[in-house]
Design a protein around this motif. Structure first.
Motif, short mmCIF file in Angstrom:
data_model
loop_
_atom_site.label_atom_id
_atom_site.label_comp_id
_atom_site.label_asym_id
_atom_site.label_seq_id
_atom_site.Cartn_x
_atom_site.Cartn_y
_atom_site.Cartn_z
N ILE A 55 5.44 -2.00 -0.19
CA ILE A 55 5.09 -2.21 1.23
C ILE A 55 5.71 -1.10 2.08
O ILE A 55 5.06 -0.55 2.98
N ASP A 56 6.96 -0.76 1.81
CA ASP A 56 7.60 0.33 2.54
C ASP A 56 6.80 1.62 2.40
O ASP A 56 6.58 2.36 3.38
N ASN A 57 6.35 1.90 1.17
CA ASN A 57 5.65 3.16 0.92
C ASN A 57 4.28 3.22 1.59
O ASN A 57 3.88 4.26 2.12
N VAL A 58 3.54 2.10 1.58
CA VAL A 58 2.21 2.14 2.20
C VAL A 58 2.32 2.27 3.72
O VAL A 58 1.47 2.90 4.37
N ILE A 59 3.39 1.71 4.30
CA ILE A 59 3.56 1.85 5.74
C ILE A 59 4.05 3.26 6.08
O ILE A 59 3.65 3.84 7.10
N ARG A 60 4.90 3.82 5.23
CA ARG A 60 5.25 5.24 5.40
C ARG A 60 3.98 6.10 5.40
O ARG A 60 3.85 7.04 6.18
N GLY A 94 -6.65 2.67 9.12
CA GLY A 94 -7.54 3.11 8.05
C GLY A 94 -6.77 3.72 6.89
O GLY A 94 -7.07 3.45 5.71
N ILE A 95 -5.77 4.53 7.21
CA ILE A 95 -4.94 5.12 6.16
C ILE A 95 -4.16 4.03 5.42
O ILE A 95 -4.00 4.08 4.19
N ASN A 98 -4.94 1.94 -3.04
CA ASN A 98 -4.36 2.85 -4.04
C ASN A 98 -3.24 2.17 -4.83
O ASN A 98 -3.03 2.48 -6.01
N ALA A 99 -2.51 1.25 -4.16
CA ALA A 99 -1.40 0.56 -4.83
C ALA A 99 -1.84 -0.70 -5.58
O ALA A 99 -1.01 -1.36 -6.20
N GLY A 100 -3.12 -1.03 -5.51
CA GLY A 100 -3.60 -2.21 -6.21
C GLY A 100 -3.39 -3.50 -5.44
O GLY A 100 -3.35 -4.59 -6.04
#
Length: 291
Positions: A118-123, A224-225, A232-234
């Motif tokens: 979650i941290d990475n997708v928000i980054r 959108g990103i 991408n993370a499933g």
């Protein structure tokens, strides 16, 4: 008799005036009824979800006053990735195939998801471009069961009113084929809820408001990103714009007045028995024009 005859034209004039007034009032009431009956033809949108990009913040400070941005941002050398044509085609095709599998999933499992993901997708969402690099977004991640349930209560209460009164027959009928209603079980079961707020203005050190240019468009691009990063993370989600819930959710989550709720995303894995509507996407020739 002569007196009556002389007053007759006056009486006739008074009667004509009264008839005119009555007819005007009757026509006016009819027009109001007609207007009311025609009004629900347009989808209803609440204040938080209205696009305010065409109404820039009234400047409290002078035009030349500092906006909190560095006057002379250093420019550094940049070298982008360069692939062969074959590699470009392969990468673009692979990425399309990944994103083409994205579906709006309303049946989410309560299976835990690593917080680091979650941290990475928000980054990743935070890499989005924004007007004058103001980065006008706040991503509120909710994992506490109590808070998730309070959010569900607020959303379901307002959504029932939306479906029954606010949205209108056309909107509700369009949603019937997707089998959606105001019951949002996924707000309890999803391991994470991500609420995306647009900052309609910022705060300068002197307490004055700082303009956030194109905040609506900037945050929409970031969303959108974020959707692409989740795919991408499933992980899966359903985009939710809970009408008329923004102020209550802002209070519940202790967000400041300059933040308006734009999107609510329940995030997790699909349930084993999850289903989605059998929808198709428009072909390329229907969405692209080459000049």
């Amino acid at each position: 008799m002569a007196l009556f005859s002389s007053l007759t034209p006056v009486f006739i004039a008074i009667i004509c005036v009264l008839i005119g007034v009555i007819m005007k009032k009757t026509n006016g009431e009819k027009e109001k009824r007609d207007t009311k009956s025609k009004h629900p033809s347009r989808p209803w949108v609440d204040e938080d979800l209205k696009d305010g990009t065409d109404h820039p913040l009234e400047e409290e400070e002078g035009e030349e006053e500092w906006q909190g941005l560095e006057e002379n941002v250093a420019h550094v050398p940049f070298t982008g990735e360069r692939y062969s044509e074959a590699e470009m085609i392969k990468r673009s095709q692979t990425f399309y195939e990944l994103l083409n599998k994205r579906r709006s999933v309303r049946f989410l499992s309560d299976e835990p998801v690593p917080r680091e993901v979650i941290d990475n997708v928000i980054r990743t969402a935070g890499t989005s471009p924004s007007g004058a690099h103001t980065e006008p977004w706040t991503f509120v991640v909710v994992q506490d069961p109590y808070l998730k349930h309070k959010i569900r209560e607020i959303v379901e209460e307002e959504e029932e009113i939306n479906y029954k009164k606010r949205m209108g027959d056309r909107w509700v009928n369009d949603l019937k084929r997707l089998r959606t209603n105001w019951i949002k079980e996924y707000l309890d079961t999803a391991p994470y809820l991500i609420l995306i707020f647009k900052q309609v203005y910022g705060q300068l050190p002197n307490g004055k408001k700082k303009t956030h240019y194109y905040n609506e468009i900037s945050v929409s691009i970031a969303c959108g990103i974020l959707l692409a990063a989740l795919q991408n993370a499933g992980l899966y989600t359903v985009t939710s714009t809970p009408l008329n819930c923004g102020p209550q959710l802002r209070v519940l989550l202790q967000r400041p007045a300059n933040e308006k709720l734009l999107l609510l995303l329940p995030v997790g894995y699909p349930r084993k028995d999850a289903t989605v509507p059998a929808l198709t996407r428009k072909p390329l020739e229907d969405i692209m024009v080459v000049m």
